[in-house]
Scaffold this active site. Sequence first.
Site, PDB file in Angstrom:
ATOM      1  N   ARG A  16     -10.016   0.500   8.938  1.00 28.33           N
ATOM      2  CA  ARG A  16      -9.528  -0.825   9.326  1.00 28.33           C
ATOM      3  C   ARG A  16     -10.652  -1.714   9.819  1.00 28.33           C
ATOM      4  NH1 ARG A  16      -3.880   0.171   8.808  1.00 28.33           N
ATOM      5  NH2 ARG A  16      -2.894  -1.462   9.995  1.00 28.33           N
ATOM      6  N   ARG A  49      11.065  -1.228  11.113  1.00 23.22           N
ATOM      7  CA  ARG A  49       9.978  -0.795  11.984  1.00 23.22           C
ATOM      8  C   ARG A  49       9.861  -1.705  13.197  1.00 23.22           C
ATOM      9  NH1 ARG A  49       4.716   0.398   8.332  1.00 23.22           N
ATOM     10  NH2 ARG A  49       3.762  -0.948   9.905  1.00 23.22           N
ATOM     11  N   LYS A  51       0.843  -1.209   0.000  1.00 21.64           N
ATOM     12  CA  LYS A  51       0.000   0.000   0.000  1.00 21.64           C
ATOM     13  C   LYS A  51       0.876   1.256   0.000  1.00 21.64           C
ATOM     14  CE  LYS A  51      -2.148  -1.208   3.834  1.00 21.64           C
ATOM     15  NZ  LYS A  51      -1.461  -2.493   4.143  1.00 21.64           N
ATOM     16  N   ARG A  62      11.691  -5.602   5.174  1.00 22.23           N
ATOM     17  CA  ARG A  62      11.440  -4.183   4.848  1.00 22.23           C
ATOM     18  C   ARG A  62      12.385  -3.251   5.613  1.00 22.23           C
ATOM     19  NH1 ARG A  62       5.580  -1.683   5.580  1.00 22.23           N
ATOM     20  NH2 ARG A  62       5.792  -2.610   7.644  1.00 22.23           N
ATOM     21  N   ARG A 109      -0.484  -9.099  13.339  1.00 22.26           N
ATOM     22  CA  ARG A 109      -1.093  -8.101  12.443  1.00 22.26           C
ATOM     23  C   ARG A 109      -1.918  -8.792  11.356  1.00 22.26           C
ATOM     24  NH1 ARG A 109       4.232  -5.235  10.844  1.00 22.26           N
ATOM     25  NH2 ARG A 109       2.989  -4.121   9.290  1.00 22.26           N
TER      26      ARG A 109
HETATM   27  P1  AP5 Z   1       4.798  -1.656   1.969  1.00 26.03           P
HETATM   28  O1  AP5 Z   1       4.447  -0.842   0.765  1.00 26.03           O
HETATM   29  O2  AP5 Z   1       5.551  -0.985   3.069  1.00 26.03           O
HETATM   30  O3  AP5 Z   1       3.492  -2.411   2.529  1.00 26.03           O
HETATM   31  P2  AP5 Z   1       2.186  -1.838   3.226  1.00 26.03           P
HETATM   32  O4  AP5 Z   1       1.020  -2.515   2.593  1.00 26.03           O
HETATM   33  O5  AP5 Z   1       2.180  -0.335   3.229  1.00 26.03           O
HETATM   34  O6  AP5 Z   1       2.397  -2.446   4.686  1.00 26.03           O
HETATM   35  P3  AP5 Z   1       2.310  -1.815   6.160  1.00 26.03           P
HETATM   36  O7  AP5 Z   1       3.055  -2.749   7.059  1.00 26.03           O
HETATM   37  O8  AP5 Z   1       2.751  -0.387   6.185  1.00 26.03           O
HETATM   38  O9  AP5 Z   1       0.807  -1.927   6.436  1.00 26.03           O
HETATM   39  P4  AP5 Z   1       0.135  -2.030   7.778  1.00 26.03           P
HETATM   40  O10 AP5 Z   1      -1.267  -1.917   7.350  1.00 26.03           O
HETATM   41  O11 AP5 Z   1       0.457  -3.195   8.623  1.00 26.03           O
HETATM   42  O12 AP5 Z   1       0.796  -0.852   8.638  1.00 26.03           O
HETATM   43  P5  AP5 Z   1       0.285   0.579   9.083  1.00 26.03           P
HETATM   44  O13 AP5 Z   1       1.466   1.452   9.119  1.00 26.03           O
HETATM   45  O14 AP5 Z   1      -0.929   1.004   8.326  1.00 26.03           O
HETATM   46  O15 AP5 Z   1       5.642  -2.942   1.457  1.00 26.03           O
HETATM   47  C1  AP5 Z   1       6.107  -3.918   2.363  1.00 26.03           C
HETATM   48  C2  AP5 Z   1       7.473  -4.478   1.875  1.00 26.03           C
HETATM   49  O16 AP5 Z   1       7.266  -5.209   0.664  1.00 26.03           O
HETATM   50  C3  AP5 Z   1       8.513  -3.391   1.526  1.00 26.03           C
HETATM   51  O17 AP5 Z   1       9.772  -3.854   1.906  1.00 26.03           O
HETATM   52  C4  AP5 Z   1       8.420  -3.243  -0.020  1.00 26.03           C
HETATM   53  O18 AP5 Z   1       9.668  -2.861  -0.590  1.00 26.03           O
HETATM   54  C5  AP5 Z   1       8.039  -4.668  -0.421  1.00 26.03           C
HETATM   55  N1  AP5 Z   1       7.143  -4.686  -1.593  1.00 26.03           N
HETATM   56  C6  AP5 Z   1       6.101  -3.839  -1.868  1.00 26.03           C
HETATM   57  N2  AP5 Z   1       5.484  -4.196  -3.015  1.00 26.03           N
HETATM   58  C7  AP5 Z   1       6.145  -5.311  -3.470  1.00 26.03           C
HETATM   59  C8  AP5 Z   1       5.968  -6.155  -4.614  1.00 26.03           C
HETATM   60  N3  AP5 Z   1       4.982  -5.936  -5.512  1.00 26.03           N
HETATM   61  N4  AP5 Z   1       6.822  -7.213  -4.756  1.00 26.03           N
HETATM   62  C9  AP5 Z   1       7.824  -7.451  -3.830  1.00 26.03           C
HETATM   63  N5  AP5 Z   1       8.041  -6.673  -2.747  1.00 26.03           N
HETATM   64  C10 AP5 Z   1       7.207  -5.629  -2.558  1.00 26.03           C
HETATM   65  O19 AP5 Z   1      -0.225   0.283  10.578  1.00 26.03           O
HETATM   66  C11 AP5 Z   1       0.677   0.004  11.642  1.00 26.03           C
HETATM   67  C12 AP5 Z   1      -0.098  -0.051  12.957  1.00 26.03           C
HETATM   68  O20 AP5 Z   1      -0.708   1.235  13.243  1.00 26.03           O
HETATM   69  C13 AP5 Z   1      -1.278  -1.042  12.993  1.00 26.03           C
HETATM   70  O21 AP5 Z   1      -0.854  -2.354  13.327  1.00 26.03           O
HETATM   71  C14 AP5 Z   1      -2.164  -0.400  14.074  1.00 26.03           C
HETATM   72  O22 AP5 Z   1      -1.683  -0.685  15.363  1.00 26.03           O
HETATM   73  C15 AP5 Z   1      -2.005   1.084  13.814  1.00 26.03           C
HETATM   74  N6  AP5 Z   1      -3.019   1.627  12.889  1.00 26.03           N
HETATM   75  C16 AP5 Z   1      -2.774   2.217  11.677  1.00 26.03           C
HETATM   76  N7  AP5 Z   1      -3.940   2.629  11.119  1.00 26.03           N
HETATM   77  C17 AP5 Z   1      -4.914   2.282  11.988  1.00 26.03           C
HETATM   78  C18 AP5 Z   1      -6.345   2.425  11.973  1.00 26.03           C
HETATM   79  N8  AP5 Z   1      -6.978   2.983  10.925  1.00 26.03           N
HETATM   80  N9  AP5 Z   1      -7.044   1.980  13.038  1.00 26.03           N
HETATM   81  C19 AP5 Z   1      -6.423   1.405  14.095  1.00 26.03           C
HETATM   82  N10 AP5 Z   1      -5.075   1.226  14.169  1.00 26.03           N
HETATM   83  C20 AP5 Z   1      -4.328   1.672  13.123  1.00 26.03           C
END
Ligand code: AP5
Length: 225
Positions: A91, A164, A16, A130, A175
């Site tokens: 979410r 991270r 994402k 990552r 997660r």
């Molecule tokens: P990346 O693009 O970083 O993946 P992502 O989908 O953005 O993953 P996140 O871990 O950031 O999502 P998340 O939803 O767990 O975390 P968030 O920060 O929202 O890519 C991942 C890796 O893969 C990278 O190394 C990249 O290079 C590689 N890659 C990408 N595309 C690829 C491809 N096509 N092929 C190969 N490799 C590839 O949330 C974190 C925490 O915050 C949550 O756990 C929660 O506690 C809290 N939180 C956030 N939002 C909320 C909410 N709305 N409500 C409640 N809690 C929340």
Amino acid sequence: MPELNLILLGPPGAGKGTQAERLQVDFGLAHVSTGDMLRSQVADGTELGRRAKDYMDKGDLVPDEVIVDMLTERIEAADAREGFLLDGFPRNESQADTLDAALGRHGRRLSAALMIAVPDEELVRRLTGRRVCVKNPSHIYHVEFDPPKHEGVCDQDGARLIQRDDDSEETIRRRLEVYHGQTAPLIAYYERAGLLRRFDGTRPPDEVHRHLRATLATLRLEEQI
Ligand code: AP5
């Protein structure tokens, strides 16, 4: 130009953030990552950050009341009035309802929910490898799939790359469990609303980007008609 108000849906590690960084440039959209906003509050030691940290470290969702006001204010900011790309919100169904209501109050609506699908085992590989830029978390790398030119250093601004706190295997598994239990039902939610578009996230990042870009270009044309 009509607004494009978009949600990026998908499990942790689906790509994402990787795709949001590209699409915000292509379409001039505000990239709104609730995860990045929360991590910045944690780093600044704010009250909100202190409330969120324990949940994030465990891989659980932070309570809705911690996040909802922060998000609704953000999408009303000047740079998001012409369109936004939500990454990490909503979410659960209650957050999705809140978003609908917040947009409706301003005569706005969602244009599409973009679902990036990737199987769990691939996600674990992606997240354990990552690395993110300490200065700008939108600069995302992978030690194997997308390494920086110089190990541990961001290609774009020369800052240090870090792992991270929630990218340990144990927290990643939690997660994923939370995603399947609470967030995945949103796929059916947006399908019922006629807003869901699906993408194969197992393809290389450039290919996923091409598919997303083509879909959004068509969507923008349709919104103009
Ligand atoms: P990346 O693009 O970083 O993946 P992502 O989908 O953005 O993953 P996140 O871990 O950031 O999502 P998340 O939803 O767990 O975390 P968030 O920060 O929202 O890519 C991942 C890796 O893969 C990278 O190394 C990249 O290079 C590689 N890659 C990408 N595309 C690829 C491809 N096509 N092929 C190969 N490799 C590839 O949330 C974190 C925490 O915050 C949550 O756990 C929660 O506690 C809290 N939180 C956030 N939002 C909320 C909410 N709305 N409500 C409640 N809690 C929340």
